[in-house]
Structure formats: C-alpha cells, structure tokens
Write a protein that holds these residues in place. Sequence first.
Motif, PDB file in Angstrom:
ATOM      1  N   GLY A 194     -18.163  52.396  29.064  1.00  0.00           N
ATOM      2  CA  GLY A 194     -17.552  52.863  27.927  1.00  0.00           C
ATOM      3  C   GLY A 194     -18.591  53.724  27.022  1.00  0.00           C
ATOM      4  O   GLY A 194     -18.530  54.876  26.701  1.00  0.00           O
TER       5      GLY A 194
ATOM      6  N   LEU B  48     -12.837  55.415  32.533  1.00  0.00           N
ATOM      7  CA  LEU B  48     -12.846  53.985  32.879  1.00  0.00           C
ATOM      8  C   LEU B  48     -11.941  53.474  33.831  1.00  0.00           C
ATOM      9  O   LEU B  48     -12.467  52.343  34.472  1.00  0.00           O
ATOM     10  CB  LEU B  48     -12.803  53.150  31.520  1.00  0.00           C
ATOM     11  CG  LEU B  48     -13.951  53.202  30.637  1.00  0.00           C
ATOM     12  CD1 LEU B  48     -13.712  52.373  29.379  1.00  0.00           C
ATOM     13  CD2 LEU B  48     -15.313  52.804  31.333  1.00  0.00           C
TER      14      LEU B  48
ATOM     15  N   ASN C 115      -8.089  55.043  28.928  1.00  0.00           N
ATOM     16  CA  ASN C 115      -9.166  54.588  29.752  1.00  0.00           C
ATOM     17  C   ASN C 115      -9.278  55.786  30.904  1.00  0.00           C
ATOM     18  O   ASN C 115     -10.252  55.883  31.657  1.00  0.00           O
ATOM     19  CB  ASN C 115      -8.823  53.241  30.451  1.00  0.00           C
ATOM     20  CG  ASN C 115      -9.273  52.028  29.704  1.00  0.00           C
ATOM     21  OD1 ASN C 115     -10.038  52.355  28.673  1.00  0.00           O
ATOM     22  ND2 ASN C 115      -8.684  50.975  30.147  1.00  0.00           N
TER      23      ASN C 115
ATOM     24  N   THR D  57      -3.251  51.940  26.868  1.00  0.00           N
ATOM     25  CA  THR D  57      -4.536  51.476  27.478  1.00  0.00           C
ATOM     26  C   THR D  57      -4.847  52.300  28.419  1.00  0.00           C
ATOM     27  O   THR D  57      -6.016  52.841  28.525  1.00  0.00           O
ATOM     28  CB  THR D  57      -4.743  50.023  27.423  1.00  0.00           C
ATOM     29  OG1 THR D  57      -4.443  49.478  26.283  1.00  0.00           O
ATOM     30  CG2 THR D  57      -5.900  49.550  27.763  1.00  0.00           C
TER      31      THR D  57
END
Lengths: 285, 290
Positions: free
Chosen positions: B181, A83, A78, A74
């Motif tokens: 996102g 992110l 990201n 993850t």
Amino acid sequence: MSGQLRLRKDFSNNESSLTKVSDCSERPGSVCASLKAKNLSLHYGDFKAYDNVNIEIEPCKITALVGPSGCGKTSFLNSVNRLVDLIPGSKLRGELSFGNTDILSPSCDLIELRRKIGMVFQRPAPFPFSIKKNFHIPLKEHGISKSSVRDERMEQSLKDVGLWDEVKNRLKQSACNLSGGQQQRLCIARTLSLKPELLLMDEPCSALDPVSSEKIEQLILSLRDNYTVLMVTHNLAQAKRISDNLLVCWVKDGTGCLIETGKTSEIFFAPAEKLTKEYLQGVRG
Amino acid sequence: MSASLKDSFAKTLLGFASSLSVLVIFFIFYFLLKESSLALSQIGGSRFFSDSTWAPELNLAEGQFGLLEMIVATVAVATLALFIAAPIGWFTAVYIHFFCKGAFRIFLHRVTEIVAGLPSVVLGLWGLVVLVPVLLNLRAPGLSVLAGAIVLAIMIIPTIVVSTVSAYQNLNSELTLTSKGLGIGKARFILEIATPLASRGISTGFVLALARAMGETMVVVMVCGNVVQMPESMLDPVRTLTGNIALEMGYAYGSHQSALFLSGFLLLLSVLTVFIAGRLFLKTQEEQFR
Ligand SMILES: Nc1ncnc2c1ncn2[C@@H]1O[C@H](COP(=O)(O)OP(=O)(O)O)[C@@H](O)[C@H]1O
Ligand SMILES: [Mg+2]
C-alpha cells in the motif's frame, strides 16, 4: 506527462527522482488529477464482487463511500491502487484512470501509483519498528536518498497530523507503543509523507475510540484543500458531517453496485432512490 | 475424579515430562564427567590444554594428551560450514517463500526434505568420490577442513532453509499489504522489513545448524583426513573431537578411554556455549531494535 515518463527511467538514479519528488512538493496534492472509473468490475475467481461502476471523483474534495457490509467498498478501494493484485484469481475489468495514468494498464508502474494514491487501512498498521523507521523505509523506496530530507518529511507530516509534539521525543521508540488513535494518525502521516495526490481511507475511525475518532475526523477535514480524499465509512453521521460528495453502494443479487452518487447535502436532503432513502434513514442496511 | 484433582494431576504429569529433558542433560553431563574422572586424576586437567598434541601412550608420562588442535579443528570446520551454508540457505528460503508459487514451491520443499533426510554416510561418500578429488587438484591430500565444511554445509542447509521459511511464514500477513500500500518494492520489503522481523527465527536456525555441524561425526571422519594438527589453511587435513572419539573408542581403555570421554564432555560444553551465546546475541539485537 513527460515528467512522469522520465521518472521511471531515472528511478535508479536518486538525483533525478529527487528532483521529481520535490517538483510535486511545490503543489501538494496535484489538484488537477481526478479518478475516473468506467464500467469497472471486479471478480474474485468466479465471484463478482462489484460490477458496472461508473464514477468520477472530484479533486480536492472529500468523497465518502457508504453502504452495507459486503457491498465491495474495501474491494473498490483496493482496486484503485491495485492492491487486489495480491489476491490470486482477482480480475479487474473496465476502465480506471487517475489523471493521465491508466491504472489497469499492465505497464502501470505500481510503486509510483501507490505513492500517488495513498492508502490508510481500517486497522492502524504501523510497522513494528521505531517511529522514525516507519517513515524512512517508504521514503527511501521513493527515492529520497538523503536521511536529513527524510527527517524533514517525517517532521512535516507528523506536524500535519498533529502528532509531532506527542512523539518528537520518542522517535526512536517502537511505533507499537503508541495508542490506537496515535498509530492511526502515524499511518496517515506516513502516507502523507509520500506526497500522495489521492488518499484512500478504509473506515479509518472504526477501530478507534470516540475521542481519537473525532481527532481523525478533524484531520481529514484539514486535508481537504490539498488532497483528494476517498473514504469508506460506516458512520452515516460522519459522512454527512465531513464529506462533500457521496457514493452509495448496495448489494444486488450478491454483487456490489453503486445506487446513487452526488453531493452529500443533496442526497441526504432528497435521495433520488427509494433504497438510498431507506438506507439513510436506517430502515435498511 | 474431581476437576481440580484432574487439573493438578495433569500439571504434575506435564511438569514431570518437561523436567525429564532437563534431567537427561544433567544426567549426560554427570555421566561424561564421571567417566572422565580417571583421566582428570591420572593425567591432570591442565595437560589436555598444555600438551602440544594428541598422541596417547600407555605410559602416561610419555604420551601427549593435548586437545587444543582438535578443538580448533572442530570449531573451524563447523564455522566454515555455517559460513557457506548460511547465505545459501537464506537465499533459498527467500526464493522459496517470496518468489515461488504452487507446484514448484512444493517441489522445492520436498527436495529440501530429502536432502535433510540423507544419511550422513552417503554425503560422506559423495564428498570422498566427488569433492575430495577436486580439492586434490588444489593441494594434496584433498581431505581437509574445506572438504568437511562443504559436505557439512550441504547437510545443514535444509535446517537453515526450513527454519528461515517458517520464520517468514510466522510474520503478520498484514505487513505485506501495508508495504504494498505504501508502494514499497519487494527487495526493500524482504531486506528491511521481513528479514529484521524474522531475525529471531532465522538466527535460531543458524544456531541449530552450527550445533549440528559441530556434532556431526561420520562426514568429518570420511573427508577431513584425521591428521591431528593445528590447521593453518583450509586445505589442511585435520581431526575433530568427534572424529577422534569415533576413531579411537574401539580400542581405547583406561586413562586413554577416559580422556576420550573428557573430549566428549568438552564437545557438549561447546555446543551449549553456542546455544547460550546465540541467545545472548539475540537479546542484545532485540534491545537495540526497540
Ligand atoms: N480476498 C477475497 N476473496 C474472495 N472474496 C472476497 C475477498 N475479499 C472480499 N471478498 C468478498 O467480496 C465482497 C465484498 O467485500 P468487501 O470489499 O470487503 O466489502 P465491504 O468492505 O463493503 O464490507 C464480499 O462478499 C466478500 O466476501
Ligand atoms: Mg470493508
């Protein structure tokens, strides 16, 4: 390249960004761009989540990222659309680029980066608004100022994920009334409506029942020709079924790292590493 | 004691405690009505609205008992205060919640708390010494609807800030991640996602603030001028219902005193109306939303 440079300057001017967006609609999933990482590492404060990642993701292919929990899958996804910036104390080092875009550059336009590199999360995350609004808000952000154009984009993406017939009569109803599988397809459609080039998917099926999961799997397969897909999965059988390439990661001394990369069929047939073999056989991990 | 007995005991106790607050409201209503009954019987309910102004006399036939001007004044001052405070309070909350981090954020929180805790008489003094002279430059006497509204606005901004920030804090944190996102920028996230989803909490704060402004007494007595008249401009001096009660209760007796209780009753009624109207408005909003 000059087109990309132009876009940011003209961002406030809807007309020109509209032209730009329709440019890319002519060749969905701009085939040439590939994601490259060189010596990439990520720290959360003092904790090193992963280290020494060197990869090149093949365009227009499905690449699966597998490995035990906590090995930084993850975190890696990201990182690709930055992110991780949201987490205070996170620090990316090394090189990471997508086509001509230097992802780690401080001047990287994050809004455009996140349009080009779409994300689908593990848990379906529609906004608690109507289905229609779920599409209109992001599309507006990306310069589609005409409502009718946004509607067309929504319809096309919903058709692409096979959800249109199920929802066309309830576009004004809350997206939260859909089933889990429908919500996840909605989220994929929402991401597709922005015409991304690379799709990141973080265990997109793990929160779903087998039937919905199968539908998503078929959907991902259907995306192969037009998009580059990088998906995390816990399900090795699924990785074997749908992916072209495989990235196997592991935790060594508390830090995630890649232990093997290559064609899925080859790795499953003859893993080079002993660890990979044991993991794929289910002995470890 | 057996478990089920304990349960039912706890249930009774909790039920009693919560019905207590309902009882208190009923009791207050009853008490105000009872105290107003003398005025209602001797002066008559309709004169409170048909008399042109408020000029109580011992001789009831000669006196004037119209409350309308003061009702309008109350609503005008409080509404104007809300109109001033709502955008400022909302902006402050957005700034604190979405743009501030760490120590500065805590500092702003503390300042908000301090303003919330300022005694209203101190705010009134500030209004009298600083604000009223400024307004006096615009038009005499400076003591006015606007003066009251500005001081009340300062008083209710913290209420709005606190409730708005907590409405934003209660939002699902995944929303931020999902929006980022999708490449949704901060401004659009705040305006089109976070604020609509937090609207319930935000408007509850507005309603509480409005109710507080309607009920505030000391500030309006000090800076509104206390002239009983129908305001025609924001710079007119006015007397509110609360101000009237505070100013006259000390010497009033008989029907006059009873009439003051009646104006208290009307005040309570209007505050409750604000609450109920706020609820209904929210309901229609949410239905539209779905
Ligand atoms: N926000 C965070 N702050 C600190 N550590 C984190 C954070 N998110 C994940 N981690 C840590 O990073 C490592 C990798 O996590 P993650 O990327 O979620 O792994 P995976 O998706 O492979 O299960 C784990 O040890 C996890 O505890
Ligand atoms: Mg994970």
